[in-house]
Design a protein around this motif. Structure first.
Motif, PDB file in Angstrom:
ATOM      1  N   LEU A   1       0.841  -1.191   0.000  1.00  0.00           N
ATOM      2  CA  LEU A   1       0.000   0.000   0.000  1.00  0.00           C
ATOM      3  C   LEU A   1       0.877   1.242   0.000  1.00  0.00           C
ATOM      4  O   LEU A   1       1.683   1.456   0.923  1.00  0.00           O
ATOM      5  CB  LEU A   1      -0.925   0.006   1.215  1.00  0.00           C
ATOM      6  N   GLY A   2       0.699   2.072  -1.034  1.00  0.00           N
ATOM      7  CA  GLY A   2       1.465   3.292  -1.183  1.00  0.00           C
ATOM      8  C   GLY A   2       0.694   4.500  -0.691  1.00  0.00           C
ATOM      9  O   GLY A   2      -0.203   4.394   0.149  1.00  0.00           O
ATOM     10  N   PRO A   3       0.994   5.665  -1.223  1.00  0.00           N
ATOM     11  CA  PRO A   3       0.418   6.910  -0.706  1.00  0.00           C
ATOM     12  C   PRO A   3      -1.068   7.060  -1.006  1.00  0.00           C
ATOM     13  O   PRO A   3      -1.584   6.501  -1.972  1.00  0.00           O
ATOM     14  CB  PRO A   3       1.233   7.991  -1.424  1.00  0.00           C
ATOM     15  N   VAL A   4      -1.729   7.828  -0.174  1.00  0.00           N
ATOM     16  CA  VAL A   4      -3.132   8.189  -0.388  1.00  0.00           C
ATOM     17  C   VAL A   4      -3.215   9.209  -1.516  1.00  0.00           C
ATOM     18  O   VAL A   4      -2.379  10.113  -1.626  1.00  0.00           O
ATOM     19  CB  VAL A   4      -3.743   8.776   0.901  1.00  0.00           C
ATOM     20  N   VAL A   5      -4.225   9.040  -2.380  1.00  0.00           N
ATOM     21  CA  VAL A   5      -4.399   9.949  -3.518  1.00  0.00           C
ATOM     22  C   VAL A   5      -5.796  10.563  -3.461  1.00  0.00           C
ATOM     23  O   VAL A   5      -6.643  10.166  -2.654  1.00  0.00           O
ATOM     24  CB  VAL A   5      -4.185   9.213  -4.861  1.00  0.00           C
ATOM     25  N   ASP A   6      -6.031  11.529  -4.324  1.00  0.00           N
ATOM     26  CA  ASP A   6      -7.322  12.207  -4.364  1.00  0.00           C
ATOM     27  C   ASP A   6      -8.429  11.204  -4.699  1.00  0.00           C
ATOM     28  O   ASP A   6      -8.373  10.506  -5.709  1.00  0.00           O
ATOM     29  CB  ASP A   6      -7.290  13.320  -5.415  1.00  0.00           C
ATOM     30  N   LYS A   7      -9.435  11.171  -3.859  1.00  0.00           N
ATOM     31  CA  LYS A   7     -10.497  10.174  -3.986  1.00  0.00           C
ATOM     32  C   LYS A   7     -11.312  10.369  -5.259  1.00  0.00           C
ATOM     33  O   LYS A   7     -11.574   9.404  -5.999  1.00  0.00           O
ATOM     34  CB  LYS A   7     -11.395  10.227  -2.751  1.00  0.00           C
ATOM     35  N   ALA A   8     -11.725  11.574  -5.540  1.00  0.00           N
ATOM     36  CA  ALA A   8     -12.543  11.840  -6.724  1.00  0.00           C
ATOM     37  C   ALA A   8     -11.775  11.509  -7.995  1.00  0.00           C
ATOM     38  O   ALA A   8     -12.326  10.920  -8.941  1.00  0.00           O
ATOM     39  CB  ALA A   8     -12.998  13.295  -6.728  1.00  0.00           C
ATOM     40  N   ALA A   9     -10.501  11.864  -8.043  1.00  0.00           N
ATOM     41  CA  ALA A   9      -9.689  11.569  -9.223  1.00  0.00           C
ATOM     42  C   ALA A   9      -9.505  10.060  -9.392  1.00  0.00           C
ATOM     43  O   ALA A   9      -9.525   9.539 -10.514  1.00  0.00           O
ATOM     44  CB  ALA A   9      -8.337  12.264  -9.120  1.00  0.00           C
ATOM     45  N   ALA A  10      -9.346   9.361  -8.288  1.00  0.00           N
ATOM     46  CA  ALA A  10      -9.181   7.908  -8.370  1.00  0.00           C
ATOM     47  C   ALA A  10     -10.450   7.244  -8.893  1.00  0.00           C
ATOM     48  O   ALA A  10     -10.390   6.321  -9.708  1.00  0.00           O
ATOM     49  CB  ALA A  10      -8.829   7.355  -6.991  1.00  0.00           C
ATOM     50  N   LEU A  11     -11.601   7.708  -8.446  1.00  0.00           N
ATOM     51  CA  LEU A  11     -12.861   7.121  -8.894  1.00  0.00           C
ATOM     52  C   LEU A  11     -13.082   7.328 -10.391  1.00  0.00           C
ATOM     53  O   LEU A  11     -13.768   6.533 -11.035  1.00  0.00           O
ATOM     54  CB  LEU A  11     -14.026   7.716  -8.108  1.00  0.00           C
ATOM     55  N   ALA A  12     -12.500   8.374 -10.941  1.00  0.00           N
ATOM     56  CA  ALA A  12     -12.658   8.678 -12.362  1.00  0.00           C
ATOM     57  C   ALA A  12     -11.573   8.039 -13.224  1.00  0.00           C
ATOM     58  O   ALA A  12     -11.581   8.208 -14.449  1.00  0.00           O
ATOM     59  CB  ALA A  12     -12.648  10.188 -12.575  1.00  0.00           C
ATOM     60  N   ALA A  13     -10.677   7.289 -12.602  1.00  0.00           N
ATOM     61  CA  ALA A  13      -9.498   6.781 -13.310  1.00  0.00           C
ATOM     62  C   ALA A  13      -9.799   5.464 -14.031  1.00  0.00           C
ATOM     63  O   ALA A  13      -9.380   4.388 -13.610  1.00  0.00           O
ATOM     64  CB  ALA A  13      -8.336   6.600 -12.339  1.00  0.00           C
ATOM     65  N   ASP A  14     -10.525   5.558 -15.146  1.00  0.00           N
ATOM     66  CA  ASP A  14     -10.731   4.359 -15.948  1.00  0.00           C
ATOM     67  C   ASP A  14      -9.474   4.005 -16.739  1.00  0.00           C
ATOM     68  O   ASP A  14      -9.251   2.857 -17.107  1.00  0.00           O
ATOM     69  CB  ASP A  14     -11.921   4.539 -16.900  1.00  0.00           C
ATOM     70  N   ARG A  15      -8.626   5.005 -16.993  1.00  0.00           N
ATOM     71  CA  ARG A  15      -7.346   4.805 -17.659  1.00  0.00           C
ATOM     72  C   ARG A  15      -6.265   5.497 -16.833  1.00  0.00           C
ATOM     73  O   ARG A  15      -6.485   6.566 -16.269  1.00  0.00           O
ATOM     74  CB  ARG A  15      -7.338   5.369 -19.077  1.00  0.00           C
ATOM     75  N   LEU A  16      -5.089   4.868 -16.770  1.00  0.00           N
ATOM     76  CA  LEU A  16      -3.954   5.448 -16.057  1.00  0.00           C
ATOM     77  C   LEU A  16      -2.668   5.030 -16.759  1.00  0.00           C
ATOM     78  O   LEU A  16      -2.377   3.823 -16.871  1.00  0.00           O
ATOM     79  CB  LEU A  16      -3.897   4.957 -14.612  1.00  0.00           C
ATOM     80  N   ALA A  17      -1.916   5.983 -17.229  1.00  0.00           N
ATOM     81  CA  ALA A  17      -0.592   5.667 -17.755  1.00  0.00           C
ATOM     82  C   ALA A  17       0.304   5.296 -16.574  1.00  0.00           C
ATOM     83  O   ALA A  17       0.409   6.043 -15.601  1.00  0.00           O
ATOM     84  CB  ALA A  17      -0.021   6.854 -18.512  1.00  0.00           C
TER      85      ALA A  17
END
Length: 253
Positions: A158-174
């Motif tokens: 488990l790494g760092p905490v990230v923005d929740k709203a941005a994570a929920l929208a992350a259908d794609r991630l480079a």
């Protein structure tokens, strides 16, 4: 399956999980023939290990399939070096997002709404699922054998905490992977198209089984880039698009 056969299969898989040894597929009376068989073996392994469940891996169900397995508490890591079984000189990992629950979602009679699940998620972390099988590389296990064995999970970083709203929208991630001379950019796509969808399914599945999510548990819902092999004893950095950066190093168990 008879209860004795379930227990015998679970003893085999639990022993391999503890020792790091691999072996042949379950055979004869120990071999699961149905989803219920495989899940019964998986549950019996949990009981034999006596290790708390630190989280779950899950995915969207398919025809004749359910995708879930416990992640044992003793295998969840936050600080380097992370201990892992090394196979063929590498640690197999999958880059994921982990939904962490501070208060949990206890079992209850009525389903949880999407809003209730989101409210219970106290944070989203960058994560690496650690991959390992208790079976020999060949022949490839069937889905039922893999399900019985915990869907190739050996742990979670488990790494760092990230923005929740941005994570929920992350259908794609480079996913940018850097380790030593390696600098690789992977075109990451969530296998469900929505990182939250498998979590919503898991919550309802567990609720229907009379089981809930416990405080502190983390849930991963699918790899953005399949399996990423990393070297032990060498620091690695993975950048998850604009969400953040995960730094990790591994040592052999």
């Amino acid at each position: 399956m008879h209860a004795d056969a379930i227990r015998s299969a679970a003893i085999t898989l639990a022993a391999r999980r503890l020792s790091g040894e691999t072996g042949p597929l379950l055979s004869g009376e120990q071999a699961p023939q149905t989803l219920d068989d495989a899940l019964a073996i998986q549950h019996a392994v949990r009981e034999l290990l006596g290790n708390g469940v630190g989280g779950w891996k899950c995915g969207m169900p398919g025809e004749g399939r359910v995708v879930l397995a416990p992640i044992y508490a003793s295998t969840v890591s936050y600080s380097a070096p992370c201990l892992a079984w090394v196979r063929a000189g590498v640690v197999r990992t999958e880059p994921e997002l982990a939904f962490v629950f501070a208060e949990g979602l206890p079992a209850r009679g009525q389903p949880y709404s999407r809003d209730e699940v989101l409210a219970a998620v106290s944070g989203v972390r960058l994560a690496l699922e650690l991959i390992d099988s208790r079976f020999d590389a060949e022949p490839k296990p069937s889905f039922l054998q893999s399900l019985a064995d915990g869907l190739v999970n050996q742990g979670l970083w488990l790494g760092p905490v990230v923005d929740k709203a941005a994570a929920l929208a992350a259908d794609r991630l480079a996913i940018r992977v850097q380790q030593g001379d390696r600098d690789e950019l992977l075109d990451g796509v969530h296998p469900a198209g929505d990182p939250l969808a498998p979590l919503l399914w898991l919550v309802e599945y567990l609720r229907a089984q009379g089981e809930g999510l416990l405080p502190g548990q983390a849930v991963i819902t699918g790899s953005y880039a399949g399996v990423v092999n990393l070297l032990p004893d060498a620091p690695a950095t993975l950048q998850f698009g604009a969400l953040g950066v995960l730094e990790v190093s591994f040592s052999a168990r």
